[in-house]
Design an enzyme around this catalytic site. Structure first.
Site, PDB file in Angstrom:
ATOM      1  N   HIS A 197       5.488   8.469   3.811  1.00 31.29           N
ATOM      2  CA  HIS A 197       5.899   7.105   3.494  1.00 31.29           C
ATOM      3  C   HIS A 197       6.353   7.065   2.051  1.00 31.29           C
ATOM      4  O   HIS A 197       5.651   7.511   1.157  1.00 31.29           O
ATOM      5  CB  HIS A 197       4.744   6.136   3.721  1.00 31.29           C
ATOM      6  CG  HIS A 197       5.199   4.705   3.690  1.00 31.29           C
ATOM      7  ND1 HIS A 197       5.397   4.011   2.521  1.00 31.29           N
ATOM      8  CD2 HIS A 197       5.530   3.856   4.678  1.00 31.29           C
ATOM      9  CE1 HIS A 197       5.811   2.793   2.802  1.00 31.29           C
ATOM     10  NE2 HIS A 197       5.893   2.665   4.103  1.00 31.29           N
ATOM     11  N   LEU A 232       2.326   0.396  12.336  1.00 31.51           N
ATOM     12  CA  LEU A 232       3.230   0.973  11.327  1.00 31.51           C
ATOM     13  C   LEU A 232       2.646   0.917   9.912  1.00 31.51           C
ATOM     14  O   LEU A 232       2.168  -0.098   9.468  1.00 31.51           O
ATOM     15  CB  LEU A 232       4.549   0.194  11.354  1.00 31.51           C
ATOM     16  CG  LEU A 232       5.674   0.765  10.496  1.00 31.51           C
ATOM     17  CD1 LEU A 232       6.158   2.088  11.031  1.00 31.51           C
ATOM     18  CD2 LEU A 232       6.807  -0.234  10.404  1.00 31.51           C
ATOM     19  N   ASP A 233       2.706   2.030   9.201  1.00 26.83           N
ATOM     20  CA  ASP A 233       2.255   2.133   7.804  1.00 26.83           C
ATOM     21  C   ASP A 233       0.745   1.975   7.665  1.00 26.83           C
ATOM     22  O   ASP A 233       0.245   1.840   6.549  1.00 26.83           O
ATOM     23  CB  ASP A 233       2.939   1.101   6.890  1.00 26.83           C
ATOM     24  CG  ASP A 233       4.434   1.304   6.829  1.00 26.83           C
ATOM     25  OD1 ASP A 233       4.915   2.346   7.302  1.00 26.83           O
ATOM     26  OD2 ASP A 233       5.116   0.416   6.307  1.00 26.83           O
ATOM     27  N   GLU A 234       0.019   1.957   8.762  1.00 25.46           N
ATOM     28  CA  GLU A 234      -1.427   1.780   8.659  1.00 25.46           C
ATOM     29  C   GLU A 234      -2.176   3.013   9.160  1.00 25.46           C
ATOM     30  O   GLU A 234      -3.386   2.987   9.332  1.00 25.46           O
ATOM     31  CB  GLU A 234      -1.880   0.534   9.436  1.00 25.46           C
ATOM     32  CG  GLU A 234      -1.417  -0.781   8.843  1.00 25.46           C
ATOM     33  CD  GLU A 234      -2.068  -1.094   7.499  1.00 25.46           C
ATOM     34  OE1 GLU A 234      -3.176  -0.580   7.233  1.00 25.46           O
ATOM     35  OE2 GLU A 234      -1.458  -1.840   6.721  1.00 25.46           O
TER      36      GLU A 234
END
Lengths: 289, 289, 289, 289
Positions: A197, A232-234
């Site tokens: 990320h 998402l992104d977690e």
């Protein structure tokens, strides 16, 4: 820390396990290994008081085949309710790399593999754009152009899963792959897909993080490698790092600095994963570096 | 980088200015200084293409009093529409430190001041709790216990402003002061109050950031020093830094590691501000380190 | 920090100069530029009280050709006894890279050049071994195999200088070139040859620095980029950095970690040199980052 | 990483051992602990292929007194030829701090102890100058002024050893103590005296390292914490770190920056030693962080 196989003839294995915490686990496991004449050369453990889970990573030299050793471990694993894996130390993981147009992470991964510093075997590169085909070719890795067309994402993802299956892929690396995976694909790849990320999570989610960072006037630029999850992104964080910027850094400078951090953070995460140093502990990771 | 006054007899000044960008600024300013027989010993500048603002920081040795030099600068400043300040190099800034119970930032600031490494003169410590009175006493600094009672915040803040006025305070440092300032007070202190935020902004705003960080499984712990604005946690960032943690770090460990980062980041921000190295550029800062 | 040329039509130049310190230098230089309608977009200066030398780096946008601008600067340069250079911002430096067998620094330099993040034009790679010819070919850079045979070093170095002359080489980068240059060659390349030393100088000079580092049990591994001088390992330092190791790091691990640091440190040094940010100040450097 | 005692009633111990490497060690030790109903909460090990030594650090919760547990460990320790210690987790080490005039390391150690972040009990401060007596007094620690007069060093050192004996001192910290210890004293304190060296060893041994560093034009300033040995500056390294400087950093700036690094490096080394995380492995250290 080394990824090299041992010099001598005795095979070396890495045993990784997770189970409910409690007394006697280390003794039971070391007993099996000692009984087989094994020599434990590395051992790291962590019991998480929050989740009540116990995590162990061992490297052991023992004059047995993998199957024979696994047969000895199995009864102990069953007794303690362990999730476990047993692998040969240094065995390269069969890896598929997903890319778009940005080359920095792919270049870094392929160069490290060839230098013998990353225990992976990149069996394919898949791009939703064809730009990086020449770079894959330079390293003798087959490249698949798999455009993701509007309304036909399911089709593309099915193709991707087929490819992964055909090539016995063990690890999928999203090396600046600019596509959001469907929940189904995330679930299918759970625990064996790593994303880089382009931000120091949890900051600056969403589009153009460097523009956001520049606008906010931050003094550090970061990147985060994490397991892919539907949320998402977690996903569980494996590694993070930062580099310093200042007021004179343009968004373009930040992109360049960010690329360095991204490549380094991703390479570390992939190496630790391939060396079986990363264990899941709820939505966090245990990293036995 | 040194904060020491020059050894010789010629006075040294620091001139800091901001104005709309355009040609001829440096030449005009250096002309005034050269005309007065001055020797420019440091010079840093930054023109922001985004805001169209030009920023300059000069140190100059010149055989003039501050008023005489200011009178020479003024016409140029007017011509270019400059916001500017002129100060004696190394003059300590009269500083008020606000604290609650945590001692690490106050200890660090007072020790650095006494060691001659921070050009501030702490003229008072104000605590909403009395815990740090003995530490202030050790350094010979008057301590004021100013509890902030429910419903009587306006009163306490008025008292604070009175105190700042009485003691000619030029800088207010919130050294882990666990109170939210009112919008009015923020405005009254605009550009001369620095807060240390116990997190790597923009992550983990709100309460118990280390618990949030631990729960999220981050691998780095950060801190942010910023100017105080009415928009909480959104003030211009002066400095940020991080330290590494891992899965075995408890929330308590993270608090301890965070305290080290907080003290260091705050000390750097205060030093740069006191040396007139920090300029506002919209909602970002220019830091001439 | 950016290496990009300006978007608009006005040419941008970088002017770098060194002269005995004294009053009026900045004013005189800025006067010439202002008189030509120039706009100074970057300016950094440093007067070294130890050597008595003054150093200045300016970027200026001005509607003049390089020769016309140089003609304006010359009288001022003469007046103050300046050593100076004037170049177009972002013009890539014609660069020759010397290598042996290790690929990491060459790979990093070539990839950064192609990514537009390093303002150099690598016009040739010279290896005393042929191993890296394929990598040079991948990037379309001519490779010369120039073995250095015992007793015929002078011949090889003469060949090298010829090559540099033929291709108008402005910068020579020793990217893990495992040969000691003769004093004559060092002098011929003075100020335009950069070496990466596989150690945190002044520690661990000589052979097998990582073995020395491992034996000493150090906790950090470093690298140093410096200008080449006849006095081996004593050339002016441009950049240094370190990475953490621990007791479990083998010599082989340290080599790998060292390679990462070497590549990053060398890339920064080459970029700063190519952007005319590095000035010599006696046997030290001034780096205007 | 925490230094806190466990919340519950079961005592927690830290067992540290070193012995010739070989199979069965972990199993034998864990067997004793499991047999006593113990729960191993931390375990780290390292076998050094160079020295052939095996090192183990365990934390275990077990419902036994220290003597009873030691009696169980002893037979196993004898069998494998172990050097070992068993201590209560978090028990503060009785520590004597030696100082001269510089206050930064002492201030840091005392503040961390009082904050509960350093498991030491500073039972005395000894200075060859009286300057730091007030700081010791502030923290309620007895200060002894022990001047080292020319030709009477043996006398002073005898006094020092008496003091250490009287107060049951377990650890001696040289916190910028500017005296060279005699070989005899070094031997008497072997393995329980830590020095902070104002340099990144092995660079810049000898006097005025920051002047040397400044003259050499280094870009990083470091510090090294090591065990004291008769061979000055060659003791086993426990921890090292660096901070960035640049051409504009004066020797005075470097001293200031160096003080920050020294205090942090020393605090980490003392904490790890006091938590029994540092083991000797020949002339290197194993640090189980």
């Amino acid at each position: 820390m080394t990824t090299a196989p041992p010099d001598d003839a005795v095979p070396a294995y890495v045993l990784v396990l997770t189970c409910p915490d409690g007394p006697g686990i280390v003794h039971a496991v070391s007993g099996v290994l000692a009984g087989a004449g094994g020599n434990i050369t590395e051992s790291q453990q962590y019991g998480d008081p929050g989740t009540g889970r116990f995590h162990l990573r061992l490297q052991v030299e023992v004059a047995l085949g993998r199957e024979a050793l696994a047969a000895l471990v199995e009864p102990v694993a069953d007794r303690f309710g362990m999730t476990w894996t047993l692998d040969v130390v240094g065995r390269p993981l069969r890896t598929l790399v997903l890319v778009s147009r940005a080359a920095h992470c792919l270049n870094d991964l392929l160069f490290r593999q060839r230098s013998g510093r990353l225990p992976v075997d990149v069996v394919g590169v898949v791009g939703n754009h064809p730009d990086l085909a020449p770079m894959a070719a330079t390293y003798g890795v087959p490249f698949t152009h798999l455009p993701v067309e509007r309304g036909r994402k399911a089709e593309a993802e099915a193709h991707l899963l087929d490819l992964a299956r055909e090539r016995d892929v063990e690890l999928v690396v999203l090396a600046r792959y600019m596509q959001v995976l469907s929940d189904d694909l995330c679930r299918a790849l759970a625990g064996r897909a790593i994303n880089i990320h382009h931000s120091f999570l949890p900051s600056f989610k969403g589009a153009r993080p460097y523009a956001q960072a520049h606008d906010r006037g931050v003094k550090l630029i970061g990147a985060t490698a994490h397991y892919v999850t539907a949320d998402l992104d977690e996903g569980p964080i494996i590694e993070q790092d930062v580099q310093r910027v200042d007021h004179a850094s343009t968004e373009r400078d930040m992109v360049g600095i960010g690329q360095d951090v991204e490549a380094q953070v991703l390479a570390r995460a992939v190496r630790w994963h391939a060396e079986h140093r990363v264990l899941l502990d709820g939505h966090r990771t245990v990293v036995f570096r």
